[in-house]
Design a protein around this motif. Structure first.
Motif, PDB file in Angstrom:
ATOM      1  N   SER A 146      40.688 -23.501  19.905  1.00 36.26           N
ATOM      2  CA  SER A 146      40.221 -22.945  18.528  1.00 36.26           C
ATOM      3  C   SER A 146      39.670 -21.465  18.705  1.00 36.26           C
ATOM      4  CB  SER A 146      39.124 -23.838  17.811  1.00 36.26           C
ATOM      5  OG  SER A 146      39.603 -25.194  17.852  1.00 36.26           O
ATOM      6  N   ARG A 148      37.962 -18.208  15.984  1.00 39.28           N
ATOM      7  CA  ARG A 148      37.255 -17.806  14.616  1.00 39.28           C
ATOM      8  C   ARG A 148      37.325 -16.050  14.486  1.00 39.28           C
ATOM      9  NH1 ARG A 148      31.381 -18.382  11.367  1.00 39.28           N
ATOM     10  NH2 ARG A 148      30.938 -16.837  12.745  1.00 39.28           N
ATOM     11  N   ARG A 167      45.383 -26.744   9.754  1.00 39.03           N
ATOM     12  CA  ARG A 167      44.651 -26.227  10.954  1.00 39.03           C
ATOM     13  C   ARG A 167      43.961 -24.888  11.012  1.00 39.03           C
ATOM     14  NH1 ARG A 167      48.090 -23.955  14.732  1.00 39.03           N
ATOM     15  NH2 ARG A 167      49.752 -23.064  12.927  1.00 39.03           N
ATOM     16  N   GLN A 187      38.940 -19.500  10.481  1.00 42.09           N
ATOM     17  CA  GLN A 187      38.811 -20.597  11.667  1.00 42.09           C
ATOM     18  C   GLN A 187      40.346 -21.201  11.769  1.00 42.09           C
ATOM     19  OE1 GLN A 187      35.858 -21.516  13.138  1.00 42.09           O
ATOM     20  NE2 GLN A 187      37.376 -22.756  14.555  1.00 42.09           N
ATOM     21  N   ASN A 202      42.231 -23.830  14.290  1.00 38.02           N
ATOM     22  CA  ASN A 202      42.162 -24.907  15.200  1.00 38.02           C
ATOM     23  C   ASN A 202      43.382 -25.323  15.565  1.00 38.02           C
ATOM     24  OD1 ASN A 202      39.303 -24.939  14.782  1.00 38.02           O
ATOM     25  ND2 ASN A 202      39.367 -26.398  13.160  1.00 38.02           N
ATOM     26  N   SER A 203      43.597 -26.173  16.600  1.00 37.46           N
ATOM     27  CA  SER A 203      44.876 -26.753  17.023  1.00 37.46           C
ATOM     28  C   SER A 203      45.768 -25.593  17.140  1.00 37.46           C
ATOM     29  CB  SER A 203      45.430 -27.739  15.935  1.00 37.46           C
ATOM     30  OG  SER A 203      44.309 -28.618  16.062  1.00 37.46           O
TER      31      SER A 203
END
Length: 119
Positions: free
Chosen positions: A17, A19, A66, A81, A83-84
């Motif tokens: 991840s 950000r 995601r 953000q 993720n994955s």
């Protein structure tokens, strides 16, 4: 002059991840839609996600589920953000802002931040 500065990019492993943040500064009356775009090597710049001043969001199909875009209007900041993360997410990510300044309504761009997804 209106400026957008991205931060938070870097190297991350697949499945990880990250950000991203984008701060909008300058003489701004109001910020309307904000968004994130990305450009991978040899490819056109593509839309990743957008968010209206009221919080309505849109995502590219490739990142739905995601990525999450959000904003803090008090801080003139938009976030992404991620993720994955997948190797195919590797790109330079650019922030943009449709803003009302003393010159009128214009779309402004940041210089980009590199995101590399690799093991």
């Amino acid at each position: 002059q209106v400026q957008l500065v991205e931060s938070g990019g870097g190297l991350v492993q697949p499945g990880g991840s990250l950000r991203l943040s984008c701060l909008v500064s300058g003489t701004i009356v109001s910020i309307y839609t904000m968004g994130w775009y990305r450009q991978a090597p040899g490819k056109q710049r593509e839309l990743v996600a957008t968010i209206s001043r009221a919080g309505s969001t849109n995502y590219a199909d490739s990142v739905k589920g995601r990525f999450t875009i959000s904003r803090d209007n008090a801080k003139n900041t938009v976030y992404l953000q991620m993720n994955s993360l997948k190797p195919e997410d590797t790109a330079v990510y650019y922030c943009n802002s449709e803003s009302l300044s003393l010159q009128g309504i214009s779309t402004f761009w940041g210089q980009g931040t590199q995101v590399t997804v690799s093991s």
